[in-house]
Design a protein around this motif. Sequence first.
Motif, PDB file in Angstrom:
ATOM      1  N   VAL A   1       0.842  -1.189   0.000  1.00 57.24           N
ATOM      2  CA  VAL A   1       0.000   0.000   0.000  1.00 57.24           C
ATOM      3  C   VAL A   1       0.881   1.243   0.000  1.00 57.24           C
ATOM      4  CG1 VAL A   1      -1.850   1.217   1.212  1.00 57.24           C
ATOM      5  CG2 VAL A   1      -1.720  -1.288   1.325  1.00 57.24           C
ATOM      6  N   PRO A   2       0.913   1.991  -1.105  1.00 60.55           N
ATOM      7  CA  PRO A   2       1.771   3.176  -1.182  1.00 60.55           C
ATOM      8  C   PRO A   2       1.292   4.298  -0.276  1.00 60.55           C
ATOM      9  CG  PRO A   2       0.464   2.933  -3.188  1.00 60.55           C
ATOM     10  CD  PRO A   2       0.152   1.760  -2.319  1.00 60.55           C
ATOM     11  N   SER A   3       2.238   5.092   0.187  1.00 62.09           N
ATOM     12  CA  SER A   3       1.953   6.230   1.058  1.00 62.09           C
ATOM     13  C   SER A   3       3.094   7.225   0.912  1.00 62.09           C
ATOM     14  CB  SER A   3       1.858   5.747   2.506  1.00 62.09           C
ATOM     15  OG  SER A   3       1.951   6.817   3.406  1.00 62.09           O
ATOM     16  N   SER A   4       2.834   8.472   1.264  1.00 62.33           N
ATOM     17  CA  SER A   4       3.900   9.475   1.208  1.00 62.33           C
ATOM     18  C   SER A   4       4.971   9.217   2.265  1.00 62.33           C
ATOM     19  CB  SER A   4       3.312  10.878   1.401  1.00 62.33           C
ATOM     20  OG  SER A   4       2.701  10.973   2.671  1.00 62.33           O
ATOM     21  N   ARG A   5       4.665   8.412   3.282  1.00 64.06           N
ATOM     22  CA  ARG A   5       5.632   8.089   4.342  1.00 64.06           C
ATOM     23  C   ARG A   5       6.456   6.843   4.030  1.00 64.06           C
ATOM     24  NH1 ARG A   5       1.860   8.235   9.669  1.00 64.06           N
ATOM     25  NH2 ARG A   5       0.471   9.850   8.925  1.00 64.06           N
ATOM     26  N   GLY A   6       6.124   6.140   2.973  1.00 61.44           N
ATOM     27  CA  GLY A   6       6.713   4.855   2.640  1.00 61.44           C
ATOM     28  C   GLY A   6       5.566   3.957   2.212  1.00 61.44           C
ATOM     29  N   PHE A   7       5.749   2.653   2.243  1.00 65.23           N
ATOM     30  CA  PHE A   7       4.625   1.786   1.926  1.00 65.23           C
ATOM     31  C   PHE A   7       4.319   0.891   3.110  1.00 65.23           C
ATOM     32  CE2 PHE A   7       8.308  -0.632   0.395  1.00 65.23           C
ATOM     33  CZ  PHE A   7       8.063  -1.903   0.874  1.00 65.23           C
ATOM     34  N   LEU A   8       3.058   0.507   3.191  1.00 68.80           N
ATOM     35  CA  LEU A   8       2.613  -0.419   4.217  1.00 68.80           C
ATOM     36  C   LEU A   8       2.429  -1.780   3.581  1.00 68.80           C
ATOM     37  CD1 LEU A   8       0.353   2.333   4.811  1.00 68.80           C
ATOM     38  CD2 LEU A   8       0.834   1.175   6.948  1.00 68.80           C
TER      39      LEU A   8
ATOM     40  N   ARG B   1       1.308   1.153  19.681  1.00 68.09           N
ATOM     41  CA  ARG B   1       1.744   0.509  18.448  1.00 68.09           C
ATOM     42  C   ARG B   1       1.752   1.551  17.336  1.00 68.09           C
ATOM     43  NH1 ARG B   1       2.655  -4.649  19.078  1.00 68.09           N
ATOM     44  NH2 ARG B   1       3.146  -4.986  16.918  1.00 68.09           N
ATOM     45  N   GLU B   2       2.620   1.338  16.360  1.00 66.19           N
ATOM     46  CA  GLU B   2       2.729   2.237  15.215  1.00 66.19           C
ATOM     47  C   GLU B   2       2.602   1.418  13.928  1.00 66.19           C
ATOM     48  OE1 GLU B   2       2.983   5.488  15.556  1.00 66.19           O
ATOM     49  OE2 GLU B   2       3.247   5.417  17.722  1.00 66.19           O
ATOM     50  N   PHE B   3       2.041   2.035  12.891  1.00 65.48           N
ATOM     51  CA  PHE B   3       2.054   1.392  11.583  1.00 65.48           C
ATOM     52  C   PHE B   3       3.488   1.391  11.067  1.00 65.48           C
ATOM     53  CE2 PHE B   3      -2.441   2.834  11.514  1.00 65.48           C
ATOM     54  CZ  PHE B   3      -3.026   1.590  11.361  1.00 65.48           C
ATOM     55  N   ALA B   4       3.880   0.322  10.394  1.00 65.15           N
ATOM     56  CA  ALA B   4       5.230   0.204   9.828  1.00 65.15           C
ATOM     57  C   ALA B   4       5.206   0.728   8.394  1.00 65.15           C
ATOM     58  CB  ALA B   4       5.693  -1.247   9.874  1.00 65.15           C
ATOM     59  N   TYR B   5       5.819   1.872   8.181  1.00 65.76           N
ATOM     60  CA  TYR B   5       5.950   2.469   6.845  1.00 65.76           C
ATOM     61  C   TYR B   5       7.341   2.101   6.339  1.00 65.76           C
ATOM     62  CZ  TYR B   5       1.736   5.175   7.718  1.00 65.76           C
ATOM     63  OH  TYR B   5       0.445   5.554   7.973  1.00 65.76           O
ATOM     64  N   PHE B   6       7.386   1.304   5.268  1.00 65.67           N
ATOM     65  CA  PHE B   6       8.637   0.736   4.803  1.00 65.67           C
ATOM     66  C   PHE B   6       9.213   1.435   3.580  1.00 65.67           C
ATOM     67  CE2 PHE B   6       6.542  -2.979   6.815  1.00 65.67           C
ATOM     68  CZ  PHE B   6       7.537  -3.316   7.735  1.00 65.67           C
ATOM     69  N   ARG B   7      10.498   1.201   3.383  1.00 63.90           N
ATOM     70  CA  ARG B   7      11.221   1.518   2.139  1.00 63.90           C
ATOM     71  C   ARG B   7      12.116   0.318   1.832  1.00 63.90           C
ATOM     72  NH1 ARG B   7      14.262   4.437   6.015  1.00 63.90           N
ATOM     73  NH2 ARG B   7      16.491   3.957   5.935  1.00 63.90           N
ATOM     74  N   ILE B   8      12.549   0.260   0.606  1.00 63.64           N
ATOM     75  CA  ILE B   8      13.427  -0.818   0.147  1.00 63.64           C
ATOM     76  C   ILE B   8      14.842  -0.279   0.006  1.00 63.64           C
ATOM     77  CG2 ILE B   8      13.959  -2.327  -1.834  1.00 63.64           C
ATOM     78  CD1 ILE B   8      11.460  -3.221  -0.424  1.00 63.64           C
ATOM     79  N   GLU B   9      15.825  -1.044   0.461  1.00 61.05           N
ATOM     80  CA  GLU B   9      17.242  -0.749   0.218  1.00 61.05           C
ATOM     81  C   GLU B   9      17.912  -2.007  -0.274  1.00 61.05           C
ATOM     82  OE1 GLU B   9      19.364   1.133   3.400  1.00 61.05           O
ATOM     83  OE2 GLU B   9      17.915   2.765   3.576  1.00 61.05           O
ATOM     84  N   GLU B  10      18.868  -1.829  -1.157  1.00 62.32           N
ATOM     85  CA  GLU B  10      19.616  -2.978  -1.688  1.00 62.32           C
ATOM     86  C   GLU B  10      20.521  -3.595  -0.663  1.00 62.32           C
ATOM     87  OE1 GLU B  10      19.144  -4.438  -4.686  1.00 62.32           O
ATOM     88  OE2 GLU B  10      17.519  -3.010  -4.924  1.00 62.32           O
TER      89      GLU B  10
END
Length: 177
Positions: free
Chosen positions: A131-138, A168-177
């Motif tokens: 799920v895309p978001s301006s904070r990252g994706f969920l 608890r907090e929602f986890a907003y993710f990003r990808i790194e190699e």
Amino acid sequence: MFAFRRTVVAAVLASVGLVSLTVPGAQAEPANTPTVAAARAAAAVPVDTPVHLIENVSNRGATIEVYANWDYALLTNDRGSKGTKVIFRQQGDGYTIESTFGHWSGYTYWHGVGNGIKLDTRENATVFKVVPSSRGFLIADRHDNYATYPSNGKGWFQLFNTVLPNFREFAYFRIEE
């Protein structure tokens, strides 16, 4: 029982206006929280490529740790630590998530269960939406429960469709190699 109490407390506090619950996909939400339409949009994640899954707010990577004779997914203990690489595998209109490391052979896929996200076999893997978001994706399961982590302490992931602020907090993710 704890989850039930948490839900009741959250509902009571929200009903009297003491707290505001942010629920991804809710009608009245801040502009930077994903909408239902955004949840249906596909976010670009690399498929079949090992990557680090980093939570944006805490800057901690996803990893696994043994608990009760199962591997469970959680955030690393240290900020800046990238954790264990994962692989997104396309399945239908979603993804399974495979950890590149597990303590038990054949048990490497993320499976959402009541007490967290444990590593299980491919057949039992949860199919997640990105799920895309301006904070990252969920990441969310088919019931629109999102990966969350505790505000303090060990960062064990659990799937919820709402959070109680300061717990608890929602986890907003990003990808790194």
